[in-house]
Design a protein around this motif. Structure first.
Motif, PDB file in Angstrom:
ATOM      1  N   VAL A   1       0.846  -1.188   0.000  1.00 54.46           N
ATOM      2  CA  VAL A   1       0.000   0.000   0.000  1.00 54.46           C
ATOM      3  C   VAL A   1       0.883   1.241   0.000  1.00 54.46           C
ATOM      4  CG1 VAL A   1      -1.924  -1.118   1.181  1.00 54.46           C
ATOM      5  CG2 VAL A   1      -0.151   0.009   2.540  1.00 54.46           C
ATOM      6  N   SER A   2       0.377   2.309  -0.581  1.00 55.99           N
ATOM      7  CA  SER A   2       1.096   3.586  -0.524  1.00 55.99           C
ATOM      8  C   SER A   2       0.885   4.223   0.840  1.00 55.99           C
ATOM      9  CB  SER A   2       0.598   4.515  -1.636  1.00 55.99           C
ATOM     10  OG  SER A   2      -0.816   4.549  -1.685  1.00 55.99           O
ATOM     11  N   GLY A   3       1.850   5.036   1.265  1.00 56.27           N
ATOM     12  CA  GLY A   3       1.765   5.668   2.578  1.00 56.27           C
ATOM     13  C   GLY A   3       0.533   6.530   2.750  1.00 56.27           C
ATOM     14  N   LEU A   4       0.080   7.132   1.670  1.00 57.49           N
ATOM     15  CA  LEU A   4      -1.185   7.859   1.654  1.00 57.49           C
ATOM     16  C   LEU A   4      -2.136   7.096   0.746  1.00 57.49           C
ATOM     17  CD1 LEU A   4      -2.599  10.564   2.561  1.00 57.49           C
ATOM     18  CD2 LEU A   4      -1.890  11.497   0.337  1.00 57.49           C
ATOM     19  N   SER A   5      -3.367   6.905   1.182  1.00 53.82           N
ATOM     20  CA  SER A   5      -4.310   6.110   0.403  1.00 53.82           C
ATOM     21  C   SER A   5      -5.609   6.864   0.187  1.00 53.82           C
ATOM     22  CB  SER A   5      -4.552   4.755   1.065  1.00 53.82           C
ATOM     23  OG  SER A   5      -4.639   4.856   2.466  1.00 53.82           O
TER      24      SER A   5
ATOM     25  N   ARG B   1      -1.331   4.677  -4.636  1.00 56.75           N
ATOM     26  CA  ARG B   1      -1.556   3.403  -5.304  1.00 56.75           C
ATOM     27  C   ARG B   1      -2.429   2.458  -4.492  1.00 56.75           C
ATOM     28  NH1 ARG B   1      -0.164   6.233  -8.647  1.00 56.75           N
ATOM     29  NH2 ARG B   1       1.475   5.973 -10.234  1.00 56.75           N
ATOM     30  N   TYR B   2      -3.030   2.942  -3.423  1.00 61.31           N
ATOM     31  CA  TYR B   2      -3.967   2.128  -2.655  1.00 61.31           C
ATOM     32  C   TYR B   2      -5.303   2.846  -2.624  1.00 61.31           C
ATOM     33  CZ  TYR B   2      -6.300   0.087   1.423  1.00 61.31           C
ATOM     34  OH  TYR B   2      -7.223  -0.477   2.268  1.00 61.31           O
ATOM     35  N   PHE B   3      -6.355   2.145  -3.078  1.00 63.12           N
ATOM     36  CA  PHE B   3      -7.691   2.694  -3.186  1.00 63.12           C
ATOM     37  C   PHE B   3      -8.656   1.798  -2.413  1.00 63.12           C
ATOM     38  CE2 PHE B   3      -5.190   3.983  -6.769  1.00 63.12           C
ATOM     39  CZ  PHE B   3      -5.527   5.309  -6.975  1.00 63.12           C
ATOM     40  N   ASP B   4      -9.382   2.407  -1.480  1.00 59.49           N
ATOM     41  CA  ASP B   4     -10.305   1.660  -0.620  1.00 59.49           C
ATOM     42  C   ASP B   4     -11.740   2.055  -0.923  1.00 59.49           C
ATOM     43  OD1 ASP B   4     -11.003   0.058   1.871  1.00 59.49           O
ATOM     44  OD2 ASP B   4     -11.813   2.022   2.374  1.00 59.49           O
ATOM     45  N   THR B   5     -12.625   1.053  -0.914  1.00 61.68           N
ATOM     46  CA  THR B   5     -14.030   1.328  -1.167  1.00 61.68           C
ATOM     47  C   THR B   5     -14.882   0.349  -0.370  1.00 61.68           C
ATOM     48  OG1 THR B   5     -15.644   1.714  -2.929  1.00 61.68           O
ATOM     49  CG2 THR B   5     -14.105  -0.133  -3.243  1.00 61.68           C
ATOM     50  N   ALA B   6     -16.199   0.379  -0.600  1.00 66.04           N
ATOM     51  CA  ALA B   6     -17.113  -0.504   0.124  1.00 66.04           C
ATOM     52  C   ALA B   6     -18.490  -0.433  -0.513  1.00 66.04           C
ATOM     53  CB  ALA B   6     -17.216  -0.096   1.599  1.00 66.04           C
ATOM     54  N   PRO B   7     -19.261  -1.530  -0.457  1.00 68.97           N
ATOM     55  CA  PRO B   7     -20.639  -1.482  -0.956  1.00 68.97           C
ATOM     56  C   PRO B   7     -21.480  -0.412  -0.253  1.00 68.97           C
ATOM     57  CG  PRO B   7     -19.961  -3.755  -0.591  1.00 68.97           C
ATOM     58  CD  PRO B   7     -18.881  -2.883  -0.023  1.00 68.97           C
TER      59      PRO B   7
ATOM     60  N   ALA C   1       3.803   0.284  13.223  1.00 65.24           N
ATOM     61  CA  ALA C   1       2.745  -0.631  12.787  1.00 65.24           C
ATOM     62  C   ALA C   1       1.836  -0.008  11.743  1.00 65.24           C
ATOM     63  CB  ALA C   1       1.909  -1.087  13.984  1.00 65.24           C
ATOM     64  N   VAL C   2       1.902   1.307  11.573  1.00 64.73           N
ATOM     65  CA  VAL C   2       0.996   1.996  10.646  1.00 64.73           C
ATOM     66  C   VAL C   2       1.594   1.978   9.247  1.00 64.73           C
ATOM     67  CG1 VAL C   2      -0.108   4.183  10.058  1.00 64.73           C
ATOM     68  CG2 VAL C   2       0.012   3.443  12.451  1.00 64.73           C
ATOM     69  N   ALA C   3       0.847   1.374   8.316  1.00 63.62           N
ATOM     70  CA  ALA C   3       1.335   1.238   6.946  1.00 63.62           C
ATOM     71  C   ALA C   3       0.847   2.347   6.033  1.00 63.62           C
ATOM     72  CB  ALA C   3       0.909  -0.110   6.376  1.00 63.62           C
ATOM     73  N   SER C   4      -0.308   2.932   6.348  1.00 61.72           N
ATOM     74  CA  SER C   4      -0.870   3.945   5.462  1.00 61.72           C
ATOM     75  C   SER C   4      -1.886   4.781   6.219  1.00 61.72           C
ATOM     76  CB  SER C   4      -1.551   3.279   4.258  1.00 61.72           C
ATOM     77  OG  SER C   4      -2.037   4.230   3.338  1.00 61.72           O
ATOM     78  N   VAL C   5      -2.039   6.016   5.767  1.00 58.77           N
ATOM     79  CA  VAL C   5      -3.101   6.895   6.242  1.00 58.77           C
ATOM     80  C   VAL C   5      -4.119   7.025   5.123  1.00 58.77           C
ATOM     81  CG1 VAL C   5      -3.667   9.296   6.740  1.00 58.77           C
ATOM     82  CG2 VAL C   5      -1.826   8.186   7.977  1.00 58.77           C
ATOM     83  N   LEU C   6      -5.369   6.689   5.444  1.00 61.32           N
ATOM     84  CA  LEU C   6      -6.457   6.699   4.476  1.00 61.32           C
ATOM     85  C   LEU C   6      -7.224   8.017   4.605  1.00 61.32           C
ATOM     86  CD1 LEU C   6      -8.154   4.926   2.454  1.00 61.32           C
ATOM     87  CD2 LEU C   6      -9.497   4.231   4.443  1.00 61.32           C
ATOM     88  N   VAL C   7      -7.226   8.802   3.537  1.00 57.52           N
ATOM     89  CA  VAL C   7      -7.881  10.111   3.559  1.00 57.52           C
ATOM     90  C   VAL C   7      -9.037  10.105   2.569  1.00 57.52           C
ATOM     91  CG1 VAL C   7      -7.597  12.580   3.147  1.00 57.52           C
ATOM     92  CG2 VAL C   7      -5.766  11.281   4.244  1.00 57.52           C
ATOM     93  N   GLY C   8     -10.211  10.465   3.042  1.00 56.37           N
ATOM     94  CA  GLY C   8     -11.371  10.562   2.179  1.00 56.37           C
ATOM     95  C   GLY C   8     -11.368  11.876   1.428  1.00 56.37           C
TER      96      GLY C   8
END
Length: 324
Positions: free
Chosen positions: A13-17, A48-54, A280-287
């Motif tokens: 995952v990228s550091g920023l997602s 390069r990391y993209f998170d989503t959900a139904p 332990a933190v691999a990435s920060v997910l920002v909406g």
């Protein structure tokens, strides 16, 4: 942009997602062109990391993420979605989904389902909405009130899918730390997604969750670093965890902002940088919901934050602890 490997696996995952709830019309509509441009801006920034959900916009976010990424080399990015809420079509699309936070037509209803069959169906549905042949990472989504079923049925189903190579990494995503810590202790998840509990205003993840992850070689994705707005722009009327910010928290956020600015650091940059200091933190997910918001987040991520800032926050009693 820095890339990190989750746990002891191979998913990176990228550091920023990129969090996609915004382009799923969270609270207000986002035009299709703007949604696509936001994903393009993330790509151009090195995300390069993209998170989503139904859950996000009754599938709208999944469809938009999938469409925007379709022309990209599939091996060049990591895609995650979530299970636990099935989308059941309604006979009549009457009204909107704003009661659930999304400005979309109420074409479906959400049905909680953490059964093994529910997991299989949810992933199959997500693959179709995303228009892809695989999902790299799957989270159990908000199993707070369904822990027995999630641990007894959904998690084993995900574990089998990982063993079969259908997904690369599995985990759980929640807004609390106790159950996430239990997943780290009692299962073999690769990662947990912790929203809002490791920020400049709330370091509760430091008590058990982060030490547990570090000890077991697991990864943590941190979301909600702005606590739904207060740490992005502290002002009267701003929100904290999706409700009006209490005056004491607003005052605290303003004091943190003042310390950051003494060091020439925008508060948003400090909010993004703080969680990433923990091993332990691999990435920060920002909406984000627009190219401008993506570009701003990427710029904030790239700024240097001096150690003296964290020292001053601790000296003024504004930061409880953490990694130096």
């Amino acid at each position: 942009m820095r890339q990190n490997t989750l746990g002891r696996g191979e998913v990176r995952v990228s550091g920023l997602s990129f969090g996609s709830a915004g382009i799923g019309n969270l609270y207000t509509p986002v035009e299709p062109d703007q949604a696509a441009a936001a994903v393009d801006a993330a790509w151009d920034a090195g995300i390069r990391y993209f998170d989503t959900a139904p859950h996000y916009g009754l599938g709208l976010a999944e469809r938009r993420v999938g469409e925007a990424l379709r022309s990209r080399p599939r091996a060049d990015y990591t895609l995650s979605t979530k299970v636990g809420r099935l989308l059941e079509p309604l006979p009549f699309a009457d009204g909107d989904d704003l009661d659930n936070g999304f400005a979309v037509r109420a074409t479906h209803r959400r049905v909680w389902d953490f059964s093994a069959d529910g997991v299989a169906r949810s992933i199959d549905d997500s693959l179709k909405r995303l228009g892809t042949d695989r999902i790299d990472m799957v989270y159990l989504h908000d199993p707070d009130h369904h822990l027995a079923e999630a641990l007894g049925q959904a998690y084993p189903a995900l574990e089998r899918l990982r063993a079969e190579g259908v997904v690369g990494a599995i985990g759980a995503g929640m807004n609390q730390t106790a159950a996430l810590t239990r997943f780290l202790r009692d299962t073999d998840v690769d990662v947990v997604l912790c929203a809002g509990r490791y920020t400049l205003l709330d370091q509760s993840a430091l008590t058990e969750l982060l030490p547990e992850a570090a000890e077991r070689g697991k990864s943590v994705i941190v979301g909600g670093v702005f606590n739904s707005g207060l740490l992005a722009d502290p002002r009267p009327g701003q929100t904290y965890d999706y409700a009006a910010a209490p005056p004491a928290l607003l005052e605290r956020a303003l004091r943190i902002k003042s310390v950051a600015e003494r060091h020439g650091v925008p508060l948003r940059a400090a909010a993004i940088a703080y969680p990433l200091r923990h091993p332990a933190v691999a990435s920060v997910l920002v909406g984000t919901r627009s190219p401008g918001e993506v570009q701003d987040a990427a710029h904030m991520y790239g700024l240097t934050v001096p150690d003296a800032l964290w020292d001053d926050l601790r000296a003024e009693g504004l930061l409880e602890g953490g990694v130096r």
